[in-house]
Scaffold this active site. Sequence first.
Site, PDB file in Angstrom:
ATOM      1  CB  CYS A   1      -0.917   0.009   1.221  1.00 31.98           C
ATOM      2  SG  CYS A   1      -1.998   1.461   1.268  1.00 31.98           S
TER       3      CYS A   1
ATOM      4  CB  CYS B   1      -0.753   2.600   4.074  1.00 33.59           C
ATOM      5  SG  CYS B   1      -2.462   2.296   3.668  1.00 33.59           S
ATOM      6  CG  ASP B   2       2.982   0.752   4.437  1.00 34.98           C
ATOM      7  OD1 ASP B   2       2.398   1.143   5.459  1.00 34.98           O
ATOM      8  OD2 ASP B   2       2.839  -0.396   3.985  1.00 34.98           O
TER       9      ASP B   2
END
Length: 527
Positions: free
Chosen positions: A344, A347-348
């Site tokens: 992701c 997200c990361d």
Amino acid sequence: MLDDNLKAQLRAYLENIRQPVELVASLDDGAKSKELLELLEEIAAASDKVRVVTGGDDARKPSFAIVRAGTDVSVRFAGLPLGHEFTSLVLTLLWVGGHPPKVEPEVIEQVKALDGDFSFETYFSLSCQNCPDVVQALNLMSVLNPKIRHVSIDGALFQDEVEKRQVMAVPTVLLNGEPFAQGRMELGQILAKIDTGAQARAAEKIKGKDAFDVLVVGGGPAGAAAAIYAARKGIRTGLAAERFGGQVLDTLAIENFISVPHTEGPKLAAGLEQHVKDYDVDVMNLQKATKLVPAREPGGLITVELENGASLKSRTVILATGARWRQMNVPGEDAYRNKGVAYCPHCDGPLFKGKRVAVIGGGNSGVEAAIDLAGIVAHVTLIEFDSQLRADAVLQRKLASLPNVRIVTSALTTEVKGDGQKVTGLVYKDRNSDEVHNVDLEGIFVQIGLVPNTEWLKDSVALSPRGEIETDYRGQTSIPGVFAAGDATTTPYKQIVIAMGEGSKAALSAFDYLIRQPVPAQSQAAA
């Protein structure tokens, strides 16, 4: 810091605060501390029941605690909870201020009954759409139970801490200083991990259920649509899902859902769940199916066995188990998952600020990920197996214009390398020359498509060589009375709008199947 529209919304929400709240700030002389103080003062200006207290002594600066005045009810944020976490901030203010949460009474009692010493720490990023569910669940638990404490930490702001603790994916949750969980989790999932008797209680409850007319397995767009269409026919409908919302929960921007120009996955998933609950559907969330047992005779009951040991019976079943991210299946990938190997980028990505990363996959998802990451990291290497990228032309042009991106085609990734703690590089082979190349980097984002969640069906329904459930034009599988819909099937084009249509069609087909069957004997229906 907050615009006038957001301030007006905040004032309206904070009118629900019933008890005085203090925002206890721990600050230093840095710019972020000044921003945090400005944010807290704007929040306090929106309600006469909220006040700011400076001089907090927490080691993490900037941070602040939301405290119910005169009590030990307290929740802490380290950093500025804006972006996706602003909703978490507002909800926590309400809960600490005595506004009741929208949670089932039995769940609230389950949280209050937990006994032990639970000190949670959650690392998040402001661009992570998976993090708010975890942050909000743990914040609520700490408000309801004084034995539970929680601090949410912006990983991008506390880089030294992230490096020291080897946090390379968000959300990452620690319990009493030890790893507890990574990735999206709902309140029920967290409770299931720390309340050892929860699964057994859920199994006993399920065992007592009567047979359904239609049982939907899966809670994504296809499963939700199937449940709604079945329930509208007035027949007994159940829905069992490993997590309601499915892969939609992991989707950031959705811009091709007809009549809705833009939405986000978690918002759409919440809408799906609410729509299903508007009907008489028995929703059984956090239930993983492990086996499908066909009926012993035509028109008989089909059985779905669950991981917790319980079983569900139904006259028809609709399989809508969806799909998940496909993995590279190369040496080192499993060992370094969430230690540099990620799936992701939204997200990361912030955890890799200023570092070198690779994106595996040249379709729309891969190219979009590379474009997003290029604005955060030092350098992106995009690796595509095919001889050319497969993304839309407009995305390819944007990617080619970025100075810190290198595109490699006709390349097969063969290994993820690391030092035992984190990723240090990858190896790929040039498919034209067979020459092997090593790339030094700190992160790898895998974007190579989907794999259907059908492993549990291998010994029951017919599957394609790709593991997809084979269906006809009505959604019927190889087993009478068992239908399927969505990304787990052979239906082409894995899109939300298509999954919803296929789920609706499967429900209508199941209803048509039911009305053409003999009326079941009372003894059989109660079996």
